[in-house]
Design an enzyme around this catalytic site. Structure first.
Site, PDB file in Angstrom:
ATOM      1  N   GLY A 230       0.740  -1.101   0.137  1.00 16.24           N
ATOM      2  CA  GLY A 230       0.109   0.012  -0.032  1.00 16.24           C
ATOM      3  C   GLY A 230       0.797   1.303  -0.089  1.00 16.24           C
TER       4      GLY A 230
ATOM      5  N   VAL B 247       2.143   2.642   2.339  1.00 20.19           N
ATOM      6  CA  VAL B 247       3.304   2.579   3.216  1.00 20.19           C
ATOM      7  C   VAL B 247       4.503   1.561   2.719  1.00 20.19           C
ATOM      8  CG1 VAL B 247       4.366   2.120   5.568  1.00 20.19           C
ATOM      9  CG2 VAL B 247       2.532   3.411   5.156  1.00 20.19           C
TER      10      VAL B 247
ATOM     11  N   THR C 141     -10.231   1.530  11.525  1.00 25.03           N
ATOM     12  CA  THR C 141     -11.074   1.469  12.935  1.00 25.03           C
ATOM     13  C   THR C 141     -11.938   0.502  12.475  1.00 25.03           C
ATOM     14  OG1 THR C 141     -10.589   4.094  12.969  1.00 25.03           O
ATOM     15  CG2 THR C 141     -12.580   2.868  14.266  1.00 25.03           C
TER      16      THR C 141
ATOM     17  N   ALA D 255       4.801  11.278   5.588  1.00 25.39           N
ATOM     18  CA  ALA D 255       3.799  11.848   5.158  1.00 25.39           C
ATOM     19  C   ALA D 255       3.419  11.578   3.816  1.00 25.39           C
ATOM     20  CB  ALA D 255       3.710  13.398   5.566  1.00 25.39           C
TER      21      ALA D 255
ATOM     22  N   CYS E  17      -5.023   8.213   8.730  1.00 23.99           N
ATOM     23  CA  CYS E  17      -4.579   7.946  10.035  1.00 23.99           C
ATOM     24  C   CYS E  17      -4.707   8.803  11.231  1.00 23.99           C
ATOM     25  CB  CYS E  17      -2.918   7.599   9.896  1.00 23.99           C
ATOM     26  SG  CYS E  17      -2.327   6.481   8.677  1.00 23.99           S
TER      27      CYS E  17
HETATM   28  P1  NAD Z   1      -3.154   0.512   2.330  1.00 20.60           P
HETATM   29  O1  NAD Z   1      -4.508   0.013   2.610  1.00 20.60           O
HETATM   30  O2  NAD Z   1      -2.607   1.285   1.506  1.00 20.60           O
HETATM   31  O3  NAD Z   1      -2.319  -1.118   2.383  1.00 20.60           O
HETATM   32  C1  NAD Z   1      -2.360  -2.009   2.857  1.00 20.60           C
HETATM   33  C2  NAD Z   1      -2.019  -3.175   1.785  1.00 20.60           C
HETATM   34  O4  NAD Z   1      -1.967  -4.347   2.525  1.00 20.60           O
HETATM   35  C3  NAD Z   1      -3.355  -3.501   0.933  1.00 20.60           C
HETATM   36  O5  NAD Z   1      -2.764  -3.410  -0.489  1.00 20.60           O
HETATM   37  C4  NAD Z   1      -3.848  -4.824   1.207  1.00 20.60           C
HETATM   38  O6  NAD Z   1      -4.339  -5.637   0.144  1.00 20.60           O
HETATM   39  C5  NAD Z   1      -2.876  -5.362   1.987  1.00 20.60           C
HETATM   40  N1  NAD Z   1      -3.148  -6.684   2.803  1.00 20.60           N
HETATM   41  C6  NAD Z   1      -3.865  -6.705   3.707  1.00 20.60           C
HETATM   42  N2  NAD Z   1      -3.869  -7.842   4.466  1.00 20.60           N
HETATM   43  C7  NAD Z   1      -2.976  -8.627   3.878  1.00 20.60           C
HETATM   44  C8  NAD Z   1      -2.486 -10.068   4.068  1.00 20.60           C
HETATM   45  N3  NAD Z   1      -2.891 -10.867   5.036  1.00 20.60           N
HETATM   46  N4  NAD Z   1      -1.447 -10.480   3.243  1.00 20.60           N
HETATM   47  C9  NAD Z   1      -1.093  -9.619   2.078  1.00 20.60           C
HETATM   48  N5  NAD Z   1      -1.409  -8.320   2.089  1.00 20.60           N
HETATM   49  C10 NAD Z   1      -2.571  -7.987   2.534  1.00 20.60           C
HETATM   50  O7  NAD Z   1      -2.631   0.992   3.758  1.00 20.60           O
HETATM   51  P2  NAD Z   1      -1.482   1.806   3.867  1.00 20.60           P
HETATM   52  O8  NAD Z   1      -1.683   3.293   3.797  1.00 20.60           O
HETATM   53  O9  NAD Z   1      -0.186   1.547   3.309  1.00 20.60           O
HETATM   54  O10 NAD Z   1      -1.246   1.702   5.500  1.00 20.60           O
HETATM   55  C11 NAD Z   1      -0.651   0.584   6.348  1.00 20.60           C
HETATM   56  C12 NAD Z   1      -0.119   1.042   7.792  1.00 20.60           C
HETATM   57  O11 NAD Z   1       0.790   1.934   7.711  1.00 20.60           O
HETATM   58  C13 NAD Z   1      -1.463   1.263   8.377  1.00 20.60           C
HETATM   59  O12 NAD Z   1      -1.278   0.696   9.889  1.00 20.60           O
HETATM   60  C14 NAD Z   1      -1.198   2.644   8.729  1.00 20.60           C
HETATM   61  O13 NAD Z   1      -1.894   3.136   9.751  1.00 20.60           O
HETATM   62  C15 NAD Z   1       0.218   2.838   8.582  1.00 20.60           C
HETATM   63  N6  NAD Z   1       0.845   4.279   8.110  1.00 20.60           N
HETATM   64  C16 NAD Z   1       0.265   4.666   7.177  1.00 20.60           C
HETATM   65  C17 NAD Z   1       0.792   5.930   6.681  1.00 20.60           C
HETATM   66  C18 NAD Z   1       0.330   6.470   5.187  1.00 20.60           C
HETATM   67  O14 NAD Z   1       0.710   7.600   4.957  1.00 20.60           O
HETATM   68  N7  NAD Z   1      -0.779   5.924   4.568  1.00 20.60           N
HETATM   69  C19 NAD Z   1       1.861   6.453   7.244  1.00 20.60           C
HETATM   70  C20 NAD Z   1       2.415   5.886   8.228  1.00 20.60           C
HETATM   71  C21 NAD Z   1       1.711   4.693   8.797  1.00 20.60           C
HETATM   72  C1  UGA Z   2       0.492  12.072   8.814  1.00 21.36           C
HETATM   73  C2  UGA Z   2       1.642  12.467   9.582  1.00 21.36           C
HETATM   74  O1  UGA Z   2       2.155  13.859   9.176  1.00 21.36           O
HETATM   75  C3  UGA Z   2       2.848  11.363   9.308  1.00 21.36           C
HETATM   76  O2  UGA Z   2       4.043  11.687  10.149  1.00 21.36           O
HETATM   77  C4  UGA Z   2       2.337  10.101   9.590  1.00 21.36           C
HETATM   78  O3  UGA Z   2       3.110   8.963   9.338  1.00 21.36           O
HETATM   79  C5  UGA Z   2       1.266   9.853   8.955  1.00 21.36           C
HETATM   80  O4  UGA Z   2       0.011  10.705   9.169  1.00 21.36           O
HETATM   81  C6  UGA Z   2       0.429   8.615   8.978  1.00 21.36           C
HETATM   82  O5  UGA Z   2       0.501   8.062  10.210  1.00 21.36           O
HETATM   83  O6  UGA Z   2      -0.542   7.966   8.152  1.00 21.36           O
HETATM   84  P1  UGA Z   2      -0.496  12.487   6.290  1.00 21.36           P
HETATM   85  O7  UGA Z   2      -1.661  12.214   7.017  1.00 21.36           O
HETATM   86  O8  UGA Z   2      -0.017  11.710   5.145  1.00 21.36           O
HETATM   87  O9  UGA Z   2       0.777  12.160   7.470  1.00 21.36           O
HETATM   88  O10 UGA Z   2      -0.273  14.158   5.859  1.00 21.36           O
HETATM   89  P2  UGA Z   2      -0.052  15.224   6.940  1.00 21.36           P
HETATM   90  O11 UGA Z   2       0.840  16.206   6.012  1.00 21.36           O
HETATM   91  O12 UGA Z   2       0.101  15.145   8.251  1.00 21.36           O
HETATM   92  O13 UGA Z   2      -1.619  15.874   6.706  1.00 21.36           O
HETATM   93  C7  UGA Z   2      -2.610  15.344   7.437  1.00 21.36           C
HETATM   94  C8  UGA Z   2      -3.746  16.251   7.307  1.00 21.36           C
HETATM   95  O14 UGA Z   2      -3.665  17.581   8.015  1.00 21.36           O
HETATM   96  C9  UGA Z   2      -4.192  16.790   5.927  1.00 21.36           C
HETATM   97  O15 UGA Z   2      -5.605  16.861   5.636  1.00 21.36           O
HETATM   98  C10 UGA Z   2      -3.386  18.160   5.943  1.00 21.36           C
HETATM   99  O16 UGA Z   2      -4.234  18.979   4.867  1.00 21.36           O
HETATM  100  C11 UGA Z   2      -3.977  18.663   7.164  1.00 21.36           C
HETATM  101  N1  UGA Z   2      -3.024  19.882   7.535  1.00 21.36           N
HETATM  102  C12 UGA Z   2      -1.659  19.615   7.686  1.00 21.36           C
HETATM  103  C13 UGA Z   2      -3.408  20.933   8.070  1.00 21.36           C
HETATM  104  O17 UGA Z   2      -4.789  21.146   7.823  1.00 21.36           O
HETATM  105  N2  UGA Z   2      -2.804  22.060   8.375  1.00 21.36           N
HETATM  106  C14 UGA Z   2      -1.445  21.713   8.713  1.00 21.36           C
HETATM  107  O18 UGA Z   2      -0.683  22.870   9.310  1.00 21.36           O
HETATM  108  C15 UGA Z   2      -0.880  20.705   8.401  1.00 21.36           C
END
Ligand code: NAD
Ligand code: UGA
Length: 481
Positions: free
Chosen positions: A19, A21, A102, A174, A282
């Site tokens: 995904g 990440v 969630t 981010a 997130c």
């Molecule tokens: P995502 O939904 O984009 O990707 C997750 C992937 O995992 C999906 O493609 C899904 O098909 C796959 N998957 C699920 N179960 C599986 C299994 N059993 N075997 C193989 N594949 C499987 O999610 P994401 O945004 O990459 O987030 C992943 C985690 O990282 C979450 O816990 C999220 O909170 C955390 N995180 C996300 C961000 C972000 O910016 N999106 C930043 C920091 C941390």
């Molecule tokens: C956020 C965190 O910044 C990351 O460190 C973290 O890894 C990630 O969540 C996660 O765990 O998923 P992200 O959600 O990708 O990253 O983007 P941000 O830049 O944090 O923005 C989040 C939201 O806040 C956006 O809607 C953005 O527009 C808003 N925002 C951000 C504001 O309204 N004001 C600001 O000053 C900054």
């Protein structure tokens, strides 16, 4: 040279979850560690196909710079596959980077994290791993999840022919700046109990991250630090948004207040941009998870404190929709409104929890006709988010649409800003795309039905230019003196 740890060199990494990440994180690891074979696996065949697409513009995640990193490493030491168990079996180190949304049903619904995908991964590793395997939690998880992962792994191999070490290594990237964040992180956090496993993972990051930025903690501190970081960041946004509303009521300007407080080195200037509320996959889910855990551990006051951050965020989104209706003479029924920006922030195609969703739904409920423009978000995604089919874009010659006449809300996408604005009573800027900063308002204003409004929820346009073009103007956090 391959990295080494007490049980031998790390040559192969498997990341479960391709995904937002898993894909970019592993692409950067492969790019920086050419001696390590990195395979990202997923159960979603379409996603894996997209990661393998010859045309790099088809990658499933849009991130500036990602295509170049993938181009350098893919096929060399970066691979994408659906052969989950086969790749686990071949790996020295397995990252779990799957979704942790969630819960929507059952105990803890609406707050607790749904850990079914993480548990499925732990069971796949328990079944397929060979030899000694380091299991790295990359997903954001409730504090003490590693305990559950460890017990699933321990139960899989009571004779101890295979062995496992569990680490927590949360991701702080981010979206929109993922590659920059991964290539030059403020810090890398590794929590664990097994020093050899910690150092094996640290050695991978040490290929490009200075050792002073690689923090080692215990497992629970690492898991909890991730939830805490997101809670603090989101809290800053709710704080500045609360002050934005107060500025509007009192004649102060939130940009001036943000600058005034941000120059205090104890507060700092970042994350003080008032807007339509935070979105993204997130912040909300991680705070709600924290709220759930605090209640679980008997800390209701702490839970209430953090819950208010989410409540303020929802209020901010409803507040913006409400004030648009008020400014448009108390009704938007049948009126055409242009929505500029649907992604939750600029430079991403991600719409998860985007403030645009709640604002659009409120306006649709009021019977508005929304022409939505976003440079990266696909119409199908908007359809899923609004849970309402798109209408045909109305033809100016043919007069009002059936929906407009009946008072029902309707929406369609416009490929160009000019098309979205044509005949509109108002434009709402909900994402801070660069393109929206330099619009030619003098040329756009005559396309709109007068008196027409610009609602700038991201402070991206110059008020003087907009008002000189004869448009009415509102922006977030600006009080009428
Ligand atoms: P995502 O939904 O984009 O990707 C997750 C992937 O995992 C999906 O493609 C899904 O098909 C796959 N998957 C699920 N179960 C599986 C299994 N059993 N075997 C193989 N594949 C499987 O999610 P994401 O945004 O990459 O987030 C992943 C985690 O990282 C979450 O816990 C999220 O909170 C955390 N995180 C996300 C961000 C972000 O910016 N999106 C930043 C920091 C941390
Ligand atoms: C956020 C965190 O910044 C990351 O460190 C973290 O890894 C990630 O969540 C996660 O765990 O998923 P992200 O959600 O990708 O990253 O983007 P941000 O830049 O944090 O923005 C989040 C939201 O806040 C956006 O809607 C953005 O527009 C808003 N925002 C951000 C504001 O309204 N004001 C600001 O000053 C900054």
């Amino acid at each position: 040279m391959p990295m080494s740890f007490s049980n031998g060199p790390i040559r192969t990494i498997c990341c479960i979850g391709a995904g937002y990440v898993g894909g970019p994180t592993m692409a950067v690891i492969a790019d920086r560690c050419p001696a390590v074979q990195v395979t990202v696996v997923d159960i979603n065949q379409a996603r894996i196909d997209a990661w393998n697409a010859a045309d790099l513009s088809q990658l499933p995640v849009y991130e500036p710079g990602l295509d170049a990193v993938v181009a350098r490493a893919r096929g060399r030491n970066l691979h994408f596959s659906t052969a989950v168990e086969e790749q686990i079996a071949a790996a020295d180190m397995v990252f779990i980077s799957v979704n942790t949304p969630t819960k929507t049903k059952g105990h803890g619904a609406g707050q607790a994290s749904d850990l079914r995908w993480v548990e499925a991964c732990a069971r796949s590793v328990a079944k397929a791993a060979t030899g000694h395997t380091i299991v790295v939690e990359k997903s954001t998880l409730p504090v003490r999840t590693a305990e559950a992962v460890q017990s699933i792994l321990a139960a899989a191999d009571p004779k101890g022919a295979r062995s496992f070490s569990v680490l927590s290594n949360p991701e702080f990237l981010a979206e929109g700046t993922a590659i920059r964040d991964l290539e030059a992180p403020d810090r890398v956090l590794i929590g664990g109990e097994d020093p050899a496993a910690i150092e094996a993972l640290a050695a991978i990051y040490a290929s490009w991250v200075p050792d002073g930025r690689i923090l080692r903690t215990n497992l629970w501190s690492s898991e909890l630090s991730k939830l805490t970081a997101n809670a603090f960041l989101a809290q800053r946004i709710s704080s500045i948004n609360s002050i934005a509303a107060f500025c509007e009521a009192t004649g102060a300007d939130v940009r001036e207040v943000a600058r005034a407080i941000g120059t205090d080195s104890r507060i700092g200037p970042k994350f003080l941009q008032a807007g339509p509320g935070f979105g993204g996959s997130c912040f909300q889910k991680d705070i709600l998870n924290l709220v759930y855990l605090c209640r679980h551990f008997g800390l209701p006051e702490v839970a209430d404190y953090w819950e208010s951050v989410v409540q303020l965020n929802m209020w901010q989104q409803h507040r913006i929709a409400k004030l648009v209706v008020q400014k448009l003479f108390g009704t938007v029924t049948g009126k055409r409104l242009a929505i500029l920006g649907f992604a939750f922030k600029a430079d991403t195609n991600d719409t998860r929890e985007a403030p645009a969703i709640r604002i659009c739904l409120d306006l649709l409920e009021e019977g508005a006709q929304l022409a939505i423009h976003d440079p990266k978000v696909e119409p199908d995604q908007i359809e899923r988010d609004l849970r309402l089919s798109a209408s045909e874009a109305p033809d100016a010659e043919a007069g009002p649409t059936r929906a407009a006449l009946s008072g029902e809300g309707a929406w369609w996408t416009s490929a160009a800003v000019e098309d979205a604005l044509a005949g509109a009573d108002a434009v709402l800027i909900l994402t801070e795309w660069q393109h929206y900063r330099s619009l030619n308002w003098e040329a756009l204003a005559p396309l709109m039905r007068q008196p027409a409004w610009v609602f700038d929820a991201r402070s991206v346009v110059d008020p003087a230019v907009v008002t000189a073009a004869g448009l009415k103007y509102w922006r977030i956090g600006e009080g009428q003196v």
